[in-house]
Design an enzyme around this catalytic site. Structure first.
Site, mmCIF file in Angstrom:
data_model
loop_
_atom_site.group_PDB
_atom_site.id
_atom_site.type_symbol
_atom_site.label_atom_id
_atom_site.label_comp_id
_atom_site.label_asym_id
_atom_site.label_seq_id
_atom_site.Cartn_x
_atom_site.Cartn_y
_atom_site.Cartn_z
ATOM 1 N N GLY A 65 0.823 -1.195 0.000
ATOM 2 C CA GLY A 65 0.000 0.000 0.000
ATOM 3 C C GLY A 65 0.861 1.250 0.000
ATOM 4 N N GLY A 113 -0.110 -4.909 0.886
ATOM 5 C CA GLY A 113 -1.399 -4.810 0.221
ATOM 6 C C GLY A 113 -1.564 -5.793 -0.915
ATOM 7 C CD GLU A 136 3.001 -5.911 6.398
ATOM 8 O OE1 GLU A 136 2.463 -5.775 5.288
ATOM 9 O OE2 GLU A 136 3.537 -6.991 6.756
ATOM 10 C CG ASP A 144 -2.489 -4.228 7.216
ATOM 11 O OD1 ASP A 144 -1.480 -4.582 6.579
ATOM 12 O OD2 ASP A 144 -3.081 -3.154 6.989
#
Length: 344
Positions: A65, A113, A136, A144
């Site tokens: 992302g 993402g 992450e 996530d």
């Protein structure tokens, strides 16, 4: 709609093409919303039997992302942070619950993402160019986009290992871990898309037609016993202590973890343990709480600064030691954030 992601129908196929090759097809909010909307339309379109997603360019499926954009927007008082994650997670949930066959062709870098765009699909095609990671904890975030669901449901403790270390996997390891369901050469991708567009009775039959064995054995298999033993512990401190008493490989993993955000590792481990007993929706709602509270913290901004802005690779985490990340601090990340819970 946005030119950053393209949609077309070819025969019975709905094709999604991520179209930001210079940015390694990194996701922005407009792309998430466009994909969410298009999937809804194709779900109701009797002329579309199967959906596939791929990335443009030769380097990446989707490298993640737009975290730099979130970094640049810090402190501006806007709702961009929660809006981006909310829209992304709703898209992830739609992919994971899509009622028609969804084929993710992860031909290239697949991180963050990009994992959310692919790992919840029933068909996940790796190639010799695939490079998977959930890195992450190295930027003060958590794995996530439904990562706490996918990782926690992998065999043994592979998901815990990947979620904490951010280890990078090639195609053969993706197959071994269940991240990929099939493998083919990148040169076969266009033929695969053409075959999916034909009036076929079974997507599985198409996969069999194009599937090829990877050229290398999985490295994960070599270290599987160590992964399951060391990463089964109930706390990050116990994992670190166990790795310290292991072989050279184990000590290398300990040294790697010492570079990660202590806060991110602790909340990641708890989220993975809780995610093992939850469905995708529950994991996404928990992740939304976590990222919502990370917004008000320190480590994400410091991680992005160190890794992507200044690129000194020397993040100054706060707290800097695992022992200083208390149970109360960890609990606070699992509380409802100021902007409320995720609505799917």
């Amino acid at each position: 709609m946005t030119d950053d992601v393209l949609f077309e129908t070819r025969g019975r196929l709905g094709l999604i093409t991520l179209n930001r090759p210079k940015a390694l097809n990194a996701l922005n909010r407009a792309m998430c919303n466009a994909i969410y909307t298009q999937l809804g339309e194709w779900a109701d379109d009797d002329g579309v039997n199967v959906v596939a997603i791929t990335g443009s360019g030769e380097k990446a499926f989707c490298a993640g992302g737009d975290v730099v954009g979130l970094y640049n927007g810090r402190g501006d008082g806007s709702s961009d942070w929660e809006d981006f994650f909310g829209d992304e997670y709703r898209m992830n949930h739609r992919i994971g619950t899509f009622e028609k066959p969804y084929v993710a062709i992860i031909d290239g870098i697949t991180m963050g993402g990009g994992v959310g765009l692919s790992i919840h699909a029933p068909y996940r095609i790796a190639t010799e160019r695939t490079l998977f990671a959930m890195p992450e904890t190295g930027i003060g975030l958590i794995p996530d986009v439904g990562g706490t669901h996918a990782l926690s449901h992998m065999p043994g403790e592979i998901g815990t290992y990947l979620g904490l270390t951010g280890a990078r996997l090639k195609a053969e390891d993706c197959l071994y871990a269940g991240i990929a369901t099939h493998y083919t050469q990148s040169g076969n991708v266009e033929g695969l898309i053409t075959a999916l567009a034909s009036d076929v009775d079974s997507v599985t039959d198409v996969m069999v037609q194009f599937e090829r064995p990877p050229g290398q054995p999985p490295a994960l298999k070599t270290h599987r016993e160590s992964i399951d033993r060391h990463f089964a512990k109930t706390s990050v401190e116990e994992i670190m202590a166990s790795l310290s008493m292991g072989d050279d490989w184990a000590e290398a993993q300990r040294d790697l973890l010492m570079r990660m955000s202590p806060t991110s590792m602790k909340i990641t481990l708890r989220a993975l343990r809780e995610g093992a007993d939850d469905d995708l929706a529950g994991c996404l709602k928990r992740e939304y709480r976590l990222v919502g509270n990370i917004k008000a913290g320190h480590d994400f901004y410091e991680g992005i600064r160190a890794q992507l802005i200044d690129k000194d690779r020397k993040p100054r985490w706060n707290p800097s030691n695992l022992r200083d990340v208390t149970a109360d601090m960890v609990d606070s990340y699992f509380a409802v954030p100021p902007h409320g819970d995720l609505r799917l």
